[in-house]
Write an enzyme that holds these catalytic residues in place. Structure first.
Site, short mmCIF file in Angstrom:
data_model
loop_
_atom_site.label_atom_id
_atom_site.label_comp_id
_atom_site.label_asym_id
_atom_site.label_seq_id
_atom_site.Cartn_x
_atom_site.Cartn_y
_atom_site.Cartn_z
N GLY A 171 -45.41 33.45 -56.40
CA GLY A 171 -46.04 32.31 -56.77
C GLY A 171 -46.66 31.40 -55.93
N GLY A 172 -46.84 30.01 -56.04
CA GLY A 172 -47.21 29.03 -55.31
C GLY A 172 -46.82 29.13 -53.63
N GLY A 406 -78.06 44.93 -36.27
CA GLY A 406 -77.50 43.77 -36.32
C GLY A 406 -76.25 43.66 -35.92
N ALA A 407 -75.28 44.88 -35.73
CA ALA A 407 -74.08 44.98 -35.18
C ALA A 407 -74.09 44.65 -33.44
CB ALA A 407 -73.48 46.31 -35.56
C1 HXC Z 1 -33.47 27.83 -58.75
C2 HXC Z 1 -33.01 30.02 -58.21
C3 HXC Z 1 -34.54 30.39 -58.00
C4 HXC Z 1 -35.29 29.39 -58.52
C5 HXC Z 1 -33.40 31.97 -57.72
N1 HXC Z 1 -32.29 31.27 -57.79
N2 HXC Z 1 -34.69 31.89 -57.76
N3 HXC Z 1 -32.58 28.79 -58.34
N4 HXC Z 1 -34.82 28.18 -58.86
N5 HXC Z 1 -36.64 29.45 -58.39
C6 HXC Z 1 -30.85 31.32 -57.80
C7 HXC Z 1 -30.34 32.39 -58.63
O1 HXC Z 1 -30.02 31.51 -59.88
C8 HXC Z 1 -29.16 32.89 -58.16
O2 HXC Z 1 -28.07 31.82 -58.08
C9 HXC Z 1 -29.60 33.05 -56.51
O3 HXC Z 1 -30.74 32.17 -56.46
C10 HXC Z 1 -29.92 34.55 -56.33
O4 HXC Z 1 -30.92 34.97 -57.29
P1 HXC Z 1 -30.69 36.32 -57.98
O5 HXC Z 1 -31.68 36.36 -59.17
O6 HXC Z 1 -29.39 36.57 -58.17
O7 HXC Z 1 -31.09 37.13 -56.88
P2 HXC Z 1 -32.07 38.56 -56.67
O8 HXC Z 1 -31.49 39.39 -57.70
O9 HXC Z 1 -32.17 39.09 -55.36
O10 HXC Z 1 -33.56 38.14 -57.32
C11 HXC Z 1 -34.32 37.25 -56.58
C12 HXC Z 1 -35.67 36.83 -57.28
C13 HXC Z 1 -35.03 36.13 -58.70
C14 HXC Z 1 -36.52 38.19 -57.76
C15 HXC Z 1 -36.43 35.80 -56.53
O11 HXC Z 1 -34.05 35.08 -58.32
C16 HXC Z 1 -36.06 35.53 -59.34
O12 HXC Z 1 -36.97 35.97 -60.10
N6 HXC Z 1 -36.31 33.92 -59.33
C17 HXC Z 1 -37.06 33.32 -59.99
C18 HXC Z 1 -38.41 33.35 -59.29
C19 HXC Z 1 -39.60 32.21 -59.96
O13 HXC Z 1 -39.98 32.48 -61.08
N7 HXC Z 1 -39.41 31.28 -59.31
C20 HXC Z 1 -40.40 30.13 -59.69
C21 HXC Z 1 -41.64 30.42 -59.23
S1 HXC Z 1 -43.10 29.32 -59.69
P3 HXC Z 1 -26.48 32.24 -58.11
O14 HXC Z 1 -25.83 30.94 -58.18
O15 HXC Z 1 -26.40 33.10 -59.12
O16 HXC Z 1 -26.29 32.78 -56.73
C22 HXC Z 1 -43.34 28.81 -58.53
C23 HXC Z 1 -44.66 27.74 -58.37
C24 HXC Z 1 -44.51 27.02 -57.27
O17 HXC Z 1 -42.91 28.98 -57.41
C25 HXC Z 1 -45.88 26.52 -57.18
C26 HXC Z 1 -46.16 25.95 -55.96
C27 HXC Z 1 -47.94 25.38 -55.87
#
Ligand code: HXC
Length: 519
Positions: A171-172, A406-407
């Site tokens: 993502g971002g 040119g290179a």
């Molecule tokens: C809060 C999060 C989190 C998030 C993971 N966790 N991502 N908590 N916000 N974005 C937490 C989970 O709930 C979990 O908590 C722990 O972290 C580990 O995550 P798992 O899913 O168990 O780990 P894994 O299986 O290794 O998967 C990792 C992952 C997945 C692929 C990154 O967690 C995931 O898809 N997360 C969401 C990604 C996402 O959509 N993020 C937002 C993107 S938008 P517990 O308590 O169970 O340990 C974005 C916009 C930014 O980032 C823009 C900026 C300009």
């Protein structure tokens, strides 16, 4: 609470913070072949040099049950330490705490060390391992990212910024590393993409794995996003230590010159024979690089990407330099879109941080074809020309063999402010190669020759004539475009002397807000 209890409380709190998200989550992290944030810092920094900031910071969210979940440090470890005795600031996201996701306070911790690094004039290293925006915080998390992005932008060209990606970065979240100078990714345990496989499938129908979409191998070889690919985290962290030894602390300093035990006047006879007799035969430019630099040490950047040009850091008599070299072993060393972008970015980095540039030229020209033209080779080639032409650092150019069209101009030629331009006796500096030139110049005459053998003889004769006239360094040397024709085995010494002479070089560009490099 007496003072002893108070000290004990501090010790307990520190102990608690060091446990991150707890034993179980640390075990999960290890089971994926990954280190924890603290373990990474320990490998990266000089022993005992880490000073941690903001260990007691926690998030301020009250939604989604977050009020009941507080971890000291809030998913990122920040502070400063030293690498080979020189100060660096760093942050390491802790995946064991809310998946290393970025909250408002997490972002504020990163911003604090970036601000201090700018005041002190020291590099920043970011170790990324995060699930992205802290979902429970919504827009505050997005604002936090933007705070970091703005600092990345303002720090660009002022202090070196290095990103390691050792886990998810999606993502971002990808944009902070993308704004820094170098990205290192660990093989098989890291990935970067704007949208993951699931959204990709929904939107485009394409089925693709995480690794294929944004894995380290892909970014190192295809997108060029990753400058460095490490087989594992430990190798990656040691690579960052090494990388830093070639750069200064900031744009107002010169790179750190070290003692050199490799004789500067070491002659390498093999270099006199490295260029094949047939000028279309390839050879490995890295053999030349290893032969001339201090102790055969060359730190290559973008090793797997656009291999027709080689870029990286080396030292001459202890002086760090950026090396740019066409690679005849890959696509004859031709300049294409990727090679132009790769080298342009590298040249600009060197120029930002006062690192002299040594260019080894053996380039047959720009790659022809619709794919290149439609892809914007004009624009991308112009980037490299722009980068060389605006660079004010010392520039030493050695033309080994081909330097066509040119290179020729682009590759740090005299008129693009090449300071010292040498050529080997094997150099061929001309508008184009003999074959193409004769086809154009003698096309009409050729048509009038009916006999095949006679036509062939005619072409050979004319090519020979052209080669004698242009495919050598002396025509260019006679105009002063080449400062001297040198014996290949003496190249190391001549470069060392050139760099020594140019050490006090001062060149300024005209005052302006900023340039408008063709992006
Ligand atoms: C809060 C999060 C989190 C998030 C993971 N966790 N991502 N908590 N916000 N974005 C937490 C989970 O709930 C979990 O908590 C722990 O972290 C580990 O995550 P798992 O899913 O168990 O780990 P894994 O299986 O290794 O998967 C990792 C992952 C997945 C692929 C990154 O967690 C995931 O898809 N997360 C969401 C990604 C996402 O959509 N993020 C937002 C993107 S938008 P517990 O308590 O169970 O340990 C974005 C916009 C930014 O980032 C823009 C900026 C300009």
């Amino acid at each position: 609470m007496n003072s002893q209890d108070k000290v004990q409380k501090l010790i307990d709190l520190r102990e608690k913070a060091r446990k991150g998200g707890g034993k179980k989550r640390i075990e999960v992290q290890h089971s994926k072949g990954k280190y924890t944030a603290r373990e990474r810092i320990q490998i990266l920094l000089d022993e005992g040099s880490f000073e941690e900031y903001d260990m007691f910071v926690t998030h301020r969210t009250h939604d989604f049950g977050m009020e009941a979940q507080h971890y000291l440090g809030d998913g990122v470890i920040t502070g400063h330490g030293t690498i080979d005795g020189r100060v660096v600031y760093l942050y390491a996201q802790d995946f064991t705490v809310f998946g290393g996701s970025l909250s408002e306070t997490h972002a504020a911790k990163i911003c604090k060390i970036m601000d201090q690094a700018m005041k002190v004039g020291a590099p920043v290293i970011g170790i990324n391992d995060s699930g992205g925006a802290r979902i429970q915080e919504g827009v505050r998390s997005l604002a936090g990212y933007a705070e970091i992005f703005e600092r990345n932008i303002l720090a660009s060209g002022v202090i070196p910024q290095i990103s390691a990606v050792f886990g998810p970065c999606a993502g971002g979240a990808v944009y902070s590393p993308a704004l820094t100078d170098f990205i290192l990714m660990s093989d098989k345990t890291s990935y970067m993409f704007v949208t993951g496989p699931r959204v990709t499938k929904t939107v485009t129908g394409e089925t693709i794995s995480t690794e294929a979409l944004g894995g380290a191998q892909m970014h190192a070889s295809q997108s060029g996003l990753a400058h460095l690919l490490a087989k594992d985290e430990e190798e990656g962290l040691l690579m960052i230590r090494k990388l830093l030894c070639y750069m200064p602390q900031n744009n107002l300093e010169d790179p750190h010159v070290t003692e050199c035990n490799d004789p500067i006047d070491r002659l390498d006879d093999a270099l006199n024979e490295v260029i094949p007799d047939n000028s279309n035969e390839p050879y490995d430019i890295k053999d030349v690089i290893f032969a001339i630099v201090d102790n055969q040490e060359f730190f290559e950047i973008h090793r797997q990407y656009a291999m027709n040009i080689v870029v990286g850091f080396a030292k001459f008599n202890g002086i760090p330099v950026g090396m740019v070299a066409n690679q005849p072993n890959h696509m004859a060393g031709v300049l294409d879109i990727e090679a132009s972008r790769k080298a342009a970015r590298f040249v600009r980095f060197c120029d930002c941080f006062n690192i002299p540039i040594v260019t080894l030229v053996d380039v047959p020209g720009f790659l022809p074809g619709s794919a290149q033209e439609h892809g914007g080779i004009i624009l991308h080639g112009a980037k490299l020309m722009f980068a060389y032409g605006e660079a004010t650092v010392p520039k030493v150019t050695i033309t080994l063999r081909k330097s066509y069209g040119g290179a020729h101009d682009v590759m740090s030629s005299k008129q693009l402010r090449g300071d010292i331009n040498y050529a080997w006796p094997t150099a061929e500096i001309a508008v184009m190669g003999p074959k193409g030139a004769i086809e154009i110049l003698e096309g009409k005459a050729l048509k009038s020759i009916e006999e095949r053998e006679e036509a062939q003889r005619f072409i050979e004769e004319k090519e020979q004539e052209y080669k004698e006239k242009f495919a050598n360094p002396y025509e260019a040397a006679s105009f002063g475009y080449i400062d001297d024709v040198i014996e290949p085995r003496n190249t190391r010494f001549r470069i060392v002397r050139a760099l020594r002479t140019l050490a006090s070089k001062k060149e300024m560009n005209p005052p302006r807000k900023h340039t408008n490099i063709p992006l």
